[in-house]
Design a protein around this motif. Structure first.
Motif, PDB file in Angstrom:
ATOM      1  N   MET A 166       0.937  -1.110  -0.021  1.00 59.19           N
ATOM      2  CA  MET A 166       0.067   0.048  -0.081  1.00 59.19           C
ATOM      3  C   MET A 166       0.791   1.124  -0.020  1.00 59.19           C
ATOM      4  O   MET A 166       1.798   1.390   0.762  1.00 59.19           O
ATOM      5  CB  MET A 166      -0.962   0.004   1.241  1.00 59.19           C
ATOM      6  N   TYR A 167       0.674   2.232  -0.758  1.00 55.84           N
ATOM      7  CA  TYR A 167       1.633   3.201  -1.002  1.00 55.84           C
ATOM      8  C   TYR A 167       1.398   4.393   0.056  1.00 55.84           C
ATOM      9  O   TYR A 167       2.249   5.298   0.190  1.00 55.84           O
ATOM     10  CB  TYR A 167       1.360   3.961  -2.402  1.00 55.84           C
ATOM     11  N   LEU A 168      -0.094   4.444   0.637  1.00 56.03           N
ATOM     12  CA  LEU A 168      -0.212   5.419   1.508  1.00 56.03           C
ATOM     13  C   LEU A 168      -0.592   4.910   2.725  1.00 56.03           C
ATOM     14  O   LEU A 168      -1.627   4.641   3.409  1.00 56.03           O
ATOM     15  CB  LEU A 168      -1.430   6.386   1.179  1.00 56.03           C
ATOM     16  N   THR A 169       0.668   4.795   3.757  1.00 59.94           N
ATOM     17  CA  THR A 169       0.263   4.182   4.880  1.00 59.94           C
ATOM     18  C   THR A 169       0.055   5.286   6.057  1.00 59.94           C
ATOM     19  O   THR A 169       0.357   6.555   5.850  1.00 59.94           O
ATOM     20  CB  THR A 169       1.603   3.461   5.397  1.00 59.94           C
ATOM     21  N   VAL A 226       3.262   7.547   6.398  1.00 60.25           N
ATOM     22  CA  VAL A 226       3.436   8.524   5.434  1.00 60.25           C
ATOM     23  C   VAL A 226       2.415   9.645   5.713  1.00 60.25           C
ATOM     24  O   VAL A 226       2.928  10.899   5.408  1.00 60.25           O
ATOM     25  CB  VAL A 226       3.027   7.740   3.979  1.00 60.25           C
ATOM     26  N   HIS A 266       0.847  13.938  -3.207  1.00 59.20           N
ATOM     27  CA  HIS A 266       1.380  12.531  -3.190  1.00 59.20           C
ATOM     28  C   HIS A 266       0.479  11.585  -3.881  1.00 59.20           C
ATOM     29  O   HIS A 266       0.795  10.836  -4.530  1.00 59.20           O
ATOM     30  CB  HIS A 266       1.534  12.471  -1.505  1.00 59.20           C
ATOM     31  N   ARG A 267      -0.784  11.633  -3.611  1.00 60.11           N
ATOM     32  CA  ARG A 267      -1.723  10.795  -4.529  1.00 60.11           C
ATOM     33  C   ARG A 267      -1.350  11.012  -5.976  1.00 60.11           C
ATOM     34  O   ARG A 267      -1.548  10.077  -6.692  1.00 60.11           O
ATOM     35  CB  ARG A 267      -3.079  10.979  -3.982  1.00 60.11           C
ATOM     36  N   HIS A 278       1.492   9.363  -7.289  1.00 60.29           N
ATOM     37  CA  HIS A 278       1.247   7.924  -7.318  1.00 60.29           C
ATOM     38  C   HIS A 278       0.565   7.510  -8.545  1.00 60.29           C
ATOM     39  O   HIS A 278       0.783   6.590  -9.297  1.00 60.29           O
ATOM     40  CB  HIS A 278       0.764   7.398  -6.083  1.00 60.29           C
ATOM     41  N   GLU A 326       2.224   7.968 -12.003  1.00 59.88           N
ATOM     42  CA  GLU A 326       3.193   6.903 -12.241  1.00 59.88           C
ATOM     43  C   GLU A 326       2.592   5.456 -12.414  1.00 59.88           C
ATOM     44  O   GLU A 326       2.968   4.958 -13.484  1.00 59.88           O
ATOM     45  CB  GLU A 326       4.122   6.452 -10.879  1.00 59.88           C
ATOM     46  N   HIS A 327       1.482   5.214 -11.725  1.00 66.15           N
ATOM     47  CA  HIS A 327       0.499   3.892 -12.068  1.00 66.15           C
ATOM     48  C   HIS A 327       0.032   4.195 -13.757  1.00 66.15           C
ATOM     49  O   HIS A 327       0.053   3.302 -14.555  1.00 66.15           O
ATOM     50  CB  HIS A 327      -0.561   4.099 -11.274  1.00 66.15           C
TER      51      HIS A 327
END
Length: 89
Positions: free
Chosen positions: A1-4, A7, A34-35, A38, A41-42
């Protein structure tokens, strides 16, 4: 998961008044940025993912609205957050 949780807490601590300050415009703009990074990049890897593309466009619109609000209310805070995050005007 990218947003812990860690973070998120780091983003809020860096851009807000306190670590649990989640409501200021700067915190929300930083979180959206930040989102957005992400999702960008996806989408570079999965160019036909149209649902993610729509979500990205909506997030950019929300961030733009917050930036416009901040620019109208307090121009110095707006300039600081744009410079800190490296956003285009």
């Amino acid at each position: 998961m990218y947003l812990t949780k860690e973070v998120k807490a780091e983003i809020f601590a860096k851009h807000g008044k306190a670590a649990n300050d989640t409501g200021t415009s700067e915190c929300q703009i930083a979180l959206f940025t930040h989102r957005i990074n992400h999702l960008t990049e996806h989408l570079k890897k999965n160019r036909k993912d149209y649902n993610t593309e729509r979500s990205l466009v909506m997030l950019v619109g929300k961030r733009r609205s917050l930036l416009d609000y901040l620019k109208k209310k307090e121009i110095n805070r707006y300039r600081a957050i744009v410079k800190e995050l490296g956003l285009r005007k």
